[in-house]
Design a protein around this motif. Structure first.
Motif, PDB file in Angstrom:
ATOM      1  N   PHE A   1     -12.614  -2.598  -3.076  1.00  0.00           N
ATOM      2  CA  PHE A   1     -12.360  -2.959  -4.973  1.00  0.00           C
ATOM      3  C   PHE A   1     -13.021  -3.971  -5.250  1.00  0.00           C
TER       4      PHE A   1
ATOM      5  N   ASN B   1     -11.020  -8.535   0.931  1.00  0.00           N
ATOM      6  CA  ASN B   1     -10.241  -7.842   0.144  1.00  0.00           C
ATOM      7  C   ASN B   1      -9.247  -8.726  -0.097  1.00  0.00           C
TER       8      ASN B   1
ATOM      9  N   PHE C   1       1.262  -0.788   0.229  1.00  0.00           N
ATOM     10  CA  PHE C   1      -0.370  -0.012   0.223  1.00  0.00           C
ATOM     11  C   PHE C   1       1.175   1.077  -0.643  1.00  0.00           C
TER      12      PHE C   1
ATOM     13  N   SER D   1      -5.343   3.037  -6.278  1.00  0.00           N
ATOM     14  CA  SER D   1      -4.427   1.365  -5.005  1.00  0.00           C
ATOM     15  C   SER D   1      -4.941   1.220  -4.117  1.00  0.00           C
ATOM     16  N   GLN D   2      -4.110   1.512  -2.877  1.00  0.00           N
ATOM     17  CA  GLN D   2      -4.312   1.687  -0.822  1.00  0.00           C
ATOM     18  C   GLN D   2      -5.826   2.438  -1.477  1.00  0.00           C
TER      19      GLN D   2
ATOM     20  N   PHE E   1      -4.629 -10.463   3.508  1.00  0.00           N
ATOM     21  CA  PHE E   1      -4.438  -8.923   3.615  1.00  0.00           C
ATOM     22  C   PHE E   1      -2.946  -8.919   4.438  1.00  0.00           C
TER      23      PHE E   1
ATOM     24  N   ARG F   1      -6.202  -5.215  -8.406  1.00  0.00           N
ATOM     25  CA  ARG F   1      -7.068  -4.894  -7.301  1.00  0.00           C
ATOM     26  C   ARG F   1      -7.715  -3.012  -7.853  1.00  0.00           C
TER      27      ARG F   1
HETATM   28  N1  GLN Z   1      -6.992  -1.455   3.856  1.00  0.00           N
HETATM   29  C1  GLN Z   1      -5.543  -1.198   2.908  1.00  0.00           C
HETATM   30  C2  GLN Z   1      -6.304  -1.383   1.167  1.00  0.00           C
HETATM   31  O1  GLN Z   1      -6.632  -2.618   1.245  1.00  0.00           O
HETATM   32  C3  GLN Z   1      -4.204  -0.541   2.833  1.00  0.00           C
HETATM   33  C4  GLN Z   1      -4.675  -0.641   4.361  1.00  0.00           C
HETATM   34  C5  GLN Z   1      -3.264  -0.333   4.889  1.00  0.00           C
HETATM   35  O2  GLN Z   1      -2.970   1.002   3.811  1.00  0.00           O
HETATM   36  N2  GLN Z   1      -2.559  -0.831   5.705  1.00  0.00           N
HETATM   37  O3  GLN Z   1      -5.961  -0.782   0.550  1.00  0.00           O
END
Ligand code: GLN
Ligand code: PMP
Length: 380
Positions: free
Chosen positions: A315, A169, A15, A31-32, A120, A360
């Motif tokens: 997303f 996610n 991210f 992106s993020q 994640f 994504r």
């Molecule tokens: N949850 C957010 C994502 O998936 C970002 C999380 C983060 O930057 N730590 O993009």
């Protein structure tokens, strides 16, 4: 100086990498995951009000009581589950802290943890730092469904924890009542605990229902349920989340939380506690983001990207296999640098870097941002 790394295989989170690349190249940052629109003005006024009123010192370690009570009421109203604000709810510095505290609280050396991939990126480092062993099961591509027989194969007498995340996610997949049935059947004769990452609980589409672990007493009994205000109130930078868990689990959770951060931002906790009375804000969030998803999909319809199903989160996965055979990491860089749209390559969420030629894209953006991004994507 020679430092023996505790996480030798871990680099900077994707991210940070992709947002920096996006900024460096003045790209549209899809992106993020964060919204590019404003926070509700009443919520901003409430934060201001509580700061000016002098609520600027440490909050109680477990969280401001008024907020814990509001969380308990909301969870009861949404999922018919009663959590005691005094002993079963902890307010944390974002879901990220809650996930780390939860894993640290329950994982001992040699414990196995089932991780569903793509996962994640904060889960596995927390497992490894605590001496746990990740055991991986993949969502089946391209539908991104869990085959619970795969999970059955991964279960062992050493399984201490299974980490779940619905809405998911990065895939946008959500658990159905069939998934819950299978999960219940699998765990019935085990002592495995559940860590349920439900930060996108209010972003679920097409009339589907969020299957919170808290809805099911036999699952809730063994679950740490994590959520985040950042996703629900467009306030990802405020970093406040919470953990719901039965009292004995919450007690262990708080032993870690108190030394990770002690407590979290006081005036914002008061502000959320007040603002949560506007139920329509979270009740209408799914419709709001479904509209965003549909706008984005309509705008890129003429492009050479193929769309994948998205039932929740903000997303959208897009398949670029007709455009390029490059790895998703290379293609996402090229897209950012040459075409001005940043995305996330999901292979980084797999321990073996599985590359399905998809990217994504975050659609938590103003319609004008989505339009500009789609124009660029349609030219490729
Ligand atoms: N949850 C957010 C994502 O998936 C970002 C999380 C983060 O930057 N730590 O993009
Ligand atoms: N879990 C998932 C699945 C997420 O997408 C995020 C997003 N950042 C988090 C946890 C962390 O949430 P927070 O920003 O509240 O730490």
């Amino acid at each position: 100086m020679k430092i023996e790394s505790k996480l030798p295989d871990v680099g900077t989170t994707i991210f940070t990498v992709m947002s920096s690349l996006s900024n460096d190249h003045n790209a549209l940052n899809l992106s993020q995951g964060f919204p590019d629109f404003d926070v509700h003005p009443d919520l901003l006024s409430l934060v201001n009000k509580y700061m000016l009123a002098g609520n600027n010192q440490y909050a109680p370690m477990q969280g401001v009581p008024a907020l814990r009570e509001k969380i308990a009421d909301k969870v009861f109203e949404q999922y018919n589950a009663r959590y005691d604000p005094a002993s079963e709810i902890t307010v944390t510095s974002g879901a990220t802290e809650a996930l780390f505290a939860a894993i640290s609280a329950v994982i001992q050396q040699g414990d196995e943890v089932i991780v569903l991939e793509p996962a994640f990126d904060s889960y596995v480092p927390a497992i490894v730092l605590n001496g746990g062993i990740p055991v991986y099961v993949q969502y089946r591509f391209p539908e991104y469904r869990i085959d619970w027989d795969d999970v059955k194969t991964a279960l062992s007498p050493k399984t201490k924890l299974i980490i779940l995340n619905s809405p998911h996610n990065p895939t946008g997949s959500v658990f159905s009542s069939e998934d819950i049935k299978a999960l219940k059947g699998l765990l019935e004769h085990t002592d495995a605990l559940i860590l349920s990452d439900e930060v996108y609980e209010h972003i679920i589409f097409d009339g589907l229902r969020h299957e919170s672990m808290s809805r099911y007493p036999e699952l809730a009994n063994r679950s740490l349920v994590i959520s985040s205000f950042g996703k629900t109130y467009h306030t990802t930078g405020w970093k406040i989340g919470y953990c719901l868990a039965p009292a004995p689990l919450s007690k262990e959770f708080q032993k870690i939380h108190q030394f990770l951060t002690f407590s979290t931002n006081t005036p914002i906790q008061y502000a959320y506690a007040d603002f949560m009375q506007h139920k329509d804000v979270y009740l209408k969030l799914s419709a709001f983001y479904q509209q965003k998803r549909d706008t984005f999909l309509a705008l890129i319809k003429q492009s050479r990207f193929k769309t994948m199903p998205c039932s929740g989160t903000y997303f959208q996965m897009l398949d670029y296999s007709e455009i390029s055979s490059q790895s998703d990491i290379k293609f996402s860089r090229q897209l950012t640098i040459e075409h001005g749209v940043a995305s996330i390559p999901p292979s980084v969420f797999y321990h073996r870097r599985d590359d399905h030629k998809v990217l994504r894209f975050c659609f938590a953006k103003k319609d004008e941002t989505l339009k500009k991004a789609a124009e660029k994507l349609c030219k490729i």
